[in-house]
Design a protein around this motif. Sequence first.
Motif, mmCIF file in Angstrom:
data_model
loop_
_atom_site.group_PDB
_atom_site.id
_atom_site.type_symbol
_atom_site.label_atom_id
_atom_site.label_comp_id
_atom_site.label_asym_id
_atom_site.label_seq_id
_atom_site.Cartn_x
_atom_site.Cartn_y
_atom_site.Cartn_z
ATOM 1 N N THR A 1 3.203 9.977 5.079
ATOM 2 C CA THR A 1 2.045 9.725 5.811
ATOM 3 C C THR A 1 2.315 9.408 7.322
ATOM 4 N N ARG A 2 3.500 8.864 7.663
ATOM 5 C CA ARG A 2 3.897 8.224 8.817
ATOM 6 C C ARG A 2 5.551 8.309 9.046
ATOM 7 N N LYS A 3 5.829 8.587 10.369
ATOM 8 C CA LYS A 3 7.409 8.276 10.421
ATOM 9 C C LYS A 3 7.645 7.563 11.466
ATOM 10 N N LEU A 4 8.652 6.724 11.493
ATOM 11 C CA LEU A 4 8.779 5.545 12.155
ATOM 12 C C LEU A 4 10.431 5.625 12.857
ATOM 13 N N TYR B 1 6.964 6.530 5.762
ATOM 14 C CA TYR B 1 5.912 5.879 4.882
ATOM 15 C C TYR B 1 5.371 7.246 3.934
ATOM 16 N N ARG B 2 5.112 6.765 2.638
ATOM 17 C CA ARG B 2 4.878 7.650 1.777
ATOM 18 C C ARG B 2 3.605 7.145 0.739
ATOM 19 N N ASP B 3 2.882 8.158 0.446
ATOM 20 C CA ASP B 3 1.671 7.683 -0.214
ATOM 21 C C ASP B 3 2.135 7.550 -1.764
ATOM 22 N N PRO B 4 2.049 6.328 -2.576
ATOM 23 C CA PRO B 4 2.815 6.172 -3.844
ATOM 24 C C PRO B 4 2.007 7.146 -4.839
ATOM 25 N N GLU B 5 0.719 7.757 -4.669
ATOM 26 C CA GLU B 5 0.235 8.605 -5.497
ATOM 27 C C GLU B 5 0.886 9.849 -5.621
ATOM 28 N N LYS C 1 0.868 -1.504 0.007
ATOM 29 C CA LYS C 1 -0.080 0.002 -0.134
ATOM 30 C C LYS C 1 1.045 1.241 -0.167
ATOM 31 N N SER C 2 1.658 1.338 1.247
ATOM 32 C CA SER C 2 2.657 2.493 1.118
ATOM 33 C C SER C 2 4.135 2.269 0.761
ATOM 34 N N LEU C 3 4.647 3.425 0.057
ATOM 35 C CA LEU C 3 6.150 3.185 0.136
ATOM 36 C C LEU C 3 6.870 3.308 1.486
ATOM 37 N N ILE C 4 7.847 2.698 1.621
ATOM 38 C CA ILE C 4 8.567 2.997 3.002
ATOM 39 C C ILE C 4 10.016 3.274 2.364
ATOM 40 N N MET C 5 10.598 4.197 3.044
ATOM 41 C CA MET C 5 11.818 4.866 2.559
ATOM 42 C C MET C 5 12.829 5.193 3.819
ATOM 43 N N SER C 6 13.997 4.940 3.426
ATOM 44 C CA SER C 6 15.124 5.476 4.621
ATOM 45 C C SER C 6 16.070 6.611 3.938
ATOM 46 N N SER C 7 16.703 7.184 4.864
ATOM 47 C CA SER C 7 17.660 8.448 4.460
ATOM 48 C C SER C 7 19.086 8.298 4.838
ATOM 49 N N GLY C 8 19.350 7.208 5.640
ATOM 50 C CA GLY C 8 20.518 7.009 6.213
ATOM 51 C C GLY C 8 20.411 7.589 7.573
ATOM 52 N N SER C 9 19.362 7.825 8.290
ATOM 53 C CA SER C 9 19.356 8.430 9.591
ATOM 54 C C SER C 9 18.596 7.159 10.515
ATOM 55 N N ASP C 10 18.064 7.433 11.430
ATOM 56 C CA ASP C 10 17.367 6.546 12.188
ATOM 57 C C ASP C 10 15.749 6.478 12.060
ATOM 58 N N GLU C 11 15.416 7.250 10.923
ATOM 59 C CA GLU C 11 13.856 7.287 10.582
ATOM 60 C C GLU C 11 13.658 6.610 9.327
ATOM 61 N N VAL C 12 12.475 5.950 9.129
ATOM 62 C CA VAL C 12 12.140 5.452 7.872
ATOM 63 C C VAL C 12 10.693 6.426 7.820
#
Length: 238
Positions: free
Chosen positions: A138-141, A129-133, A116-127
Amino acid sequence: STMGGQDPVLGYRVIAQLHHDSSAFTQGLEFVSGRLIESTGIASTLREVEINNGNPIRLVNLTRDLFGEGCTVLKGLVYQLTWRSYVCLVYDFETFKEVKRFKYNTPGWGICNDGKSLIMSSGSDEVVYRDPETFEVTRKLKVTDNGKPLDQVNELEYVHGEIWANIWFRDSIARISPETGNVIGWIDFKGLHPQRSKFAQGEDVFNGIAWDKDRDRLWVTGKLWPSLFEVEIAEASL
């Protein structure tokens, strides 16, 4: 195996050692509909790879201003991140024709999806969630290991309802809970590729996780590695 208070650690068994393009600076690896898709940096490409010999079946060269990073395939589209250009390239999966671009404001490292969602990392301690459209967050983890932030989160794969992550410069995969961000366990891949290349100057790190969910098969590789490994996860050998 579990050390007191430590996350459980699993190991691996090699099922097959296959050829991998040793000039490929692997940033993303994805298996979908019987096809292995790879995204590379430096001489940046998106490619579909013949699994048995590592040869590209089709290949797109990125323009030289873009440094390719992770990739994932969702609903007929390939999403490919770039490192510091803050742009996600979106391609038609069947044709590899670019169809659109999204902007974002962090470095781009790894990306996967949960259907459903894209899940992305940036080299930090956070991933995130992004809306693919829309590519909106939409959410930070926050990723934590025994309560401490775990950074350098890199290549991602969504496996059995968990986020599996390469951690830059570690020969292990973190199993991250998508509910809490906590590391629920590690998979130790030490010894998989002990002969690192002198030419890589230490950059030939373990990176690249692809899961075949239909047959529950897993492939892993690294940047500039001459081999792609089909592996199964096993109890750790102590």
